[in-house]
Design an enzyme around this catalytic site. Structure first.
Site, PDB file in Angstrom:
ATOM      1  N   ARG A  37      37.281  47.372  43.137  1.00  0.00           N
ATOM      2  CA  ARG A  37      36.167  46.559  44.217  1.00  0.00           C
ATOM      3  C   ARG A  37      37.265  46.998  45.380  1.00  0.00           C
ATOM      4  NH1 ARG A  37      35.761  40.277  44.054  1.00  0.00           N
ATOM      5  NH2 ARG A  37      37.739  40.162  44.304  1.00  0.00           N
ATOM      6  N   SER A 106      25.638  42.216  38.610  1.00  0.00           N
ATOM      7  CA  SER A 106      25.526  40.509  38.145  1.00  0.00           C
ATOM      8  C   SER A 106      24.056  39.904  38.568  1.00  0.00           C
ATOM      9  CB  SER A 106      26.680  40.442  40.027  1.00  0.00           C
ATOM     10  OG  SER A 106      27.787  40.884  39.551  1.00  0.00           O
ATOM     11  N   LYS A 135      35.094  34.690  45.743  1.00  0.00           N
ATOM     12  CA  LYS A 135      33.555  35.143  46.287  1.00  0.00           C
ATOM     13  C   LYS A 135      33.368  33.456  46.248  1.00  0.00           C
ATOM     14  CE  LYS A 135      29.757  37.151  44.037  1.00  0.00           C
ATOM     15  NZ  LYS A 135      29.407  38.029  45.036  1.00  0.00           N
TER      16      LYS A 135
END
Length: 215
Positions: A37, A106, A135
């Site tokens: 990421r 997702s 998140k």
């Protein structure tokens, strides 16, 4: 069949040296999939990190997944891409990647979950199971009840995302979910190999699935 059991999502705040050390140790500890990421928008840096991790994973059998960026995945010939709801549409991503690459998506609510089953994806990331500091823009928290519901309403492999740690992993694994995605529980551990091994042992001990042979 891909092994999603212990799915490491890397920390984009770590420099390349630390990142490589974490991934190397985590794979030795039993991580079965690695997603890179990179949220800073520096494509050159993303490619550099992806190339380094790809080389590190070579020969391990652990797939390299790129978060969000299909162009980066193509540039380094990664094993797949994981998309969020605001990323490139899955149908276009599939066209660009071809049929032999992994494509994950997702989903953050029931509507997205239902819609995903019409898309050319290989697995779903159910986000977020619990609240997580990594998140903060999550739409909802599924919890164990929501995760169990999702397991009963899909034919696709499911990876649980968000707020997972050694304290709740046994209960999550017991739902039969195909995998768990973790960032800080491994990346921020003082000994990532031992952390990954402990997490993997927890998953294998509590999952109702037949345990696949260790890497």
């Amino acid at each position: 069949m891909s092994d999603y059991r212990l799915y490491l999502v890397t920390d984009d705040q770590q420099d390349l040296t630390n990142l490589c050390q974490v991934v190397k140790q985590a794979v030795r500890g039993g991580v079965t999939m690695v997603q890179i990421r990179e949220k800073h928008g520096d494509v050159r840096a993303f490619i550099q990190r992806a190339e380094a991790i790809k080389q590190l994973l070579s020969g391990t059998g652990v797939p390299l997944i790129i978060n969000d960026r299909v162009d980066v995945a193509l540039a380094v010939d990664a094993d797949g891409v994981h998309l969020g709801q605001s990323d490139m549409p899955a149908t276009i991503a599939r066209q660009l990647l071809g049929a032999d690459k992994l494509l994950g998506l997702s989903v953050e609510n029931e509507q997205q979950f239902q819609a995903a089953h019409q898309l050319p994806v290989d697995y779903l990331g159910l986000s977020a199971i619990f609240a997580t500091p990594t998140k903060t823009d999550t739409v909802k928290h599924w919890g164990l009840e929501g995760l169990t519901w999702a397991m009963q309403h899909t034919r696709l492999p499911l990876v649980a995302i968000g707020g997972l740690n050694q304290g709740n992993l046994a209960r999550v694994a017991a739902t039969g979910v195909d995998g768990v995605a973790l960032v800080s529980a491994i990346s921020h551990a003082s000994q990532p190999e031992q952390a990954a091994r402990a997490l993997r042992d927890l998953i294998d001990a509590h999952s109702p699935h037949k345990v696949i042979a260790n890497n």
